[in-house]
Design a protein around this motif. Structure first.
Motif, PDB file in Angstrom:
ATOM      1  N   THR A   1      -5.140   5.069  -3.094  1.00  0.00           N
ATOM      2  CA  THR A   1      -5.510   4.231  -1.819  1.00  0.00           C
ATOM      3  C   THR A   1      -4.990   2.596  -2.361  1.00  0.00           C
ATOM      4  O   THR A   1      -4.978   2.320  -3.599  1.00  0.00           O
ATOM      5  CB  THR A   1      -6.807   4.241  -1.582  1.00  0.00           C
ATOM      6  N   GLU A   2      -5.384   1.685  -1.382  1.00  0.00           N
ATOM      7  CA  GLU A   2      -5.232   0.288  -1.598  1.00  0.00           C
ATOM      8  C   GLU A   2      -6.120  -0.225  -2.700  1.00  0.00           C
ATOM      9  O   GLU A   2      -5.829  -0.835  -3.437  1.00  0.00           O
ATOM     10  CB  GLU A   2      -5.101  -0.467  -0.388  1.00  0.00           C
ATOM     11  N   LYS A   3      -7.365   0.242  -2.259  1.00  0.00           N
ATOM     12  CA  LYS A   3      -8.506  -0.009  -3.262  1.00  0.00           C
ATOM     13  C   LYS A   3      -8.402   0.253  -4.656  1.00  0.00           C
ATOM     14  O   LYS A   3      -8.595  -0.354  -5.535  1.00  0.00           O
ATOM     15  CB  LYS A   3      -9.784   0.541  -2.674  1.00  0.00           C
ATOM     16  N   VAL A   4      -7.720   1.312  -4.767  1.00  0.00           N
ATOM     17  CA  VAL A   4      -7.642   2.063  -6.092  1.00  0.00           C
ATOM     18  C   VAL A   4      -6.470   1.276  -6.855  1.00  0.00           C
ATOM     19  O   VAL A   4      -6.513   0.858  -8.054  1.00  0.00           O
ATOM     20  CB  VAL A   4      -7.087   3.596  -6.244  1.00  0.00           C
ATOM     21  N   MET A   5      -5.449   0.812  -6.180  1.00  0.00           N
ATOM     22  CA  MET A   5      -4.216   0.020  -6.827  1.00  0.00           C
ATOM     23  C   MET A   5      -4.974  -1.302  -7.137  1.00  0.00           C
ATOM     24  O   MET A   5      -4.389  -1.640  -8.256  1.00  0.00           O
ATOM     25  CB  MET A   5      -3.338  -0.136  -5.741  1.00  0.00           C
ATOM     26  N   PHE A   6      -5.957  -1.888  -6.333  1.00  0.00           N
ATOM     27  CA  PHE A   6      -6.418  -3.084  -6.923  1.00  0.00           C
ATOM     28  C   PHE A   6      -7.389  -3.072  -7.945  1.00  0.00           C
ATOM     29  O   PHE A   6      -7.230  -3.843  -8.934  1.00  0.00           O
ATOM     30  CB  PHE A   6      -7.345  -3.728  -5.681  1.00  0.00           C
ATOM     31  N   LEU A   7      -8.072  -1.787  -8.097  1.00  0.00           N
ATOM     32  CA  LEU A   7      -8.814  -1.555  -9.373  1.00  0.00           C
ATOM     33  C   LEU A   7      -7.903  -1.236 -10.574  1.00  0.00           C
ATOM     34  O   LEU A   7      -8.061  -1.886 -11.531  1.00  0.00           O
ATOM     35  CB  LEU A   7      -9.563  -0.166  -9.119  1.00  0.00           C
ATOM     36  N   LYS A   8      -6.605  -0.869 -10.303  1.00  0.00           N
ATOM     37  CA  LYS A   8      -5.802  -0.564 -11.269  1.00  0.00           C
ATOM     38  C   LYS A   8      -5.204  -1.787 -11.936  1.00  0.00           C
ATOM     39  O   LYS A   8      -5.175  -1.963 -13.222  1.00  0.00           O
ATOM     40  CB  LYS A   8      -4.664   0.333 -11.032  1.00  0.00           C
ATOM     41  N   GLU A   9      -4.733  -2.834 -11.008  1.00  0.00           N
ATOM     42  CA  GLU A   9      -4.309  -4.053 -11.561  1.00  0.00           C
ATOM     43  C   GLU A   9      -5.442  -5.080 -12.012  1.00  0.00           C
ATOM     44  O   GLU A   9      -5.352  -5.628 -12.974  1.00  0.00           O
ATOM     45  CB  GLU A   9      -3.703  -4.790 -10.432  1.00  0.00           C
ATOM     46  N   ALA A  10      -6.683  -4.984 -11.618  1.00  0.00           N
ATOM     47  CA  ALA A  10      -7.510  -5.964 -11.807  1.00  0.00           C
ATOM     48  C   ALA A  10      -8.526  -5.477 -13.070  1.00  0.00           C
ATOM     49  O   ALA A  10      -8.852  -6.356 -13.988  1.00  0.00           O
ATOM     50  CB  ALA A  10      -8.691  -6.165 -10.945  1.00  0.00           C
ATOM     51  N   GLN A  11      -8.759  -4.208 -13.147  1.00  0.00           N
ATOM     52  CA  GLN A  11      -9.760  -3.490 -14.025  1.00  0.00           C
ATOM     53  C   GLN A  11      -9.329  -2.586 -15.157  1.00  0.00           C
ATOM     54  O   GLN A  11      -9.881  -1.729 -15.888  1.00  0.00           O
ATOM     55  CB  GLN A  11     -11.007  -3.390 -13.513  1.00  0.00           C
ATOM     56  N   ASN A  12      -7.835  -2.270 -14.936  1.00  0.00           N
ATOM     57  CA  ASN A  12      -7.418  -0.920 -15.572  1.00  0.00           C
ATOM     58  C   ASN A  12      -8.240   0.230 -15.396  1.00  0.00           C
ATOM     59  O   ASN A  12      -8.552   1.098 -16.338  1.00  0.00           O
ATOM     60  CB  ASN A  12      -6.992  -1.371 -17.223  1.00  0.00           C
ATOM     61  N   LYS A  13      -8.442   0.591 -14.234  1.00  0.00           N
ATOM     62  CA  LYS A  13      -9.136   1.617 -13.624  1.00  0.00           C
ATOM     63  C   LYS A  13      -8.284   2.687 -13.049  1.00  0.00           C
ATOM     64  O   LYS A  13      -7.394   2.320 -12.237  1.00  0.00           O
ATOM     65  CB  LYS A  13     -10.390   1.498 -12.757  1.00  0.00           C
ATOM     66  N   VAL A  14      -8.285   4.062 -12.988  1.00  0.00           N
ATOM     67  CA  VAL A  14      -7.476   5.038 -12.333  1.00  0.00           C
ATOM     68  C   VAL A  14      -8.584   5.885 -11.744  1.00  0.00           C
ATOM     69  O   VAL A  14      -9.742   6.192 -12.540  1.00  0.00           O
ATOM     70  CB  VAL A  14      -6.507   5.303 -13.162  1.00  0.00           C
ATOM     71  N   VAL A  15      -8.347   6.791 -10.801  1.00  0.00           N
ATOM     72  CA  VAL A  15      -9.151   7.382  -9.960  1.00  0.00           C
ATOM     73  C   VAL A  15      -8.423   8.845  -9.646  1.00  0.00           C
ATOM     74  O   VAL A  15      -7.181   8.834  -9.351  1.00  0.00           O
ATOM     75  CB  VAL A  15      -9.442   6.669  -8.786  1.00  0.00           C
ATOM     76  N   PHE A  16      -9.318   9.830 -10.159  1.00  0.00           N
ATOM     77  CA  PHE A  16      -8.819  11.280  -9.842  1.00  0.00           C
ATOM     78  C   PHE A  16      -9.682  12.037  -9.031  1.00  0.00           C
ATOM     79  O   PHE A  16     -10.985  11.922  -9.209  1.00  0.00           O
ATOM     80  CB  PHE A  16      -8.615  11.813 -11.240  1.00  0.00           C
ATOM     81  N   LYS A  17      -9.247  12.986  -8.317  1.00  0.00           N
ATOM     82  CA  LYS A  17     -10.228  14.072  -7.679  1.00  0.00           C
ATOM     83  C   LYS A  17     -10.200  15.018  -8.616  1.00  0.00           C
ATOM     84  O   LYS A  17      -9.331  15.543  -9.464  1.00  0.00           O
ATOM     85  CB  LYS A  17      -9.392  14.581  -6.685  1.00  0.00           C
TER      86      LYS A  17
END
Length: 96
Positions: free
Chosen positions: A14-30
Motif C-alpha cells: 500500500t502507499e503507507k507500506v511504501m512510505f515505511l519501506k523508504e523511511a524505516q526499512n520495513k516491509v509488510v507481509f500477509k
C-alpha cells in the motif's frame, strides 16, 4: 516444523507500506494466522536471505459487508511488519 513458504502468504503493498519501506526499512507481509514472530523471522531470513532486526505482528479483523439485505464478513488475517537491518533490501519491494 512448518515450511517457510506456508507461513509467508504474500507481500502487502500500500502507499503507507511504501512510505515505511523508504523511511524505516520495513516491509509488510500477509502471514499464516497461527504463526508467531520467531517463525516469521526465520522464514523471512531463509526465503529472502536477509537479516531481520525486528518483527511485529497484527491480527486484522475482517470487515462486515452488506449487499441489500444480505450481510457477510471478509476473512480475518494476520500481517507482519518486518524491520530489516540497515543495508538489507528485498528485491520484490524494489520494483514497486
Amino acid at each position: 516444523m512448518k515450511s517457510p513458504f506456508s507461513l509467508i502468504r504474500n507481500p502487502y503493498l500500500t502507499e503507507k507500506v511504501m512510505f515505511l519501506k523508504e523511511a524505516q526499512n520495513k516491509v509488510v507481509f500477509k502471514v499464516a494466522p497461527d504463526c508467531n514472530k520467531i517463525e516469521v523471522k526465520k522464514a523471512i531470513e531463509e526465503i529472502f536471505k536477509v537479516k531481520v532486526l525486528n518483527v511485529r505482528t497484527i491480527n486484522v479483523k475482517g470487515k462486515t459487508k452488506r449487499l441489500g439485505v444480505h450481510q457477510g464478513k471478509r476473512a480475518d488475517w494476520k500481517k507482519a511488519i518486518v524491520m530489516l537491518q540497515p543495508g538489507e533490501t528485498i528485491e520484490y519491494f524494489e520494483g514497486a
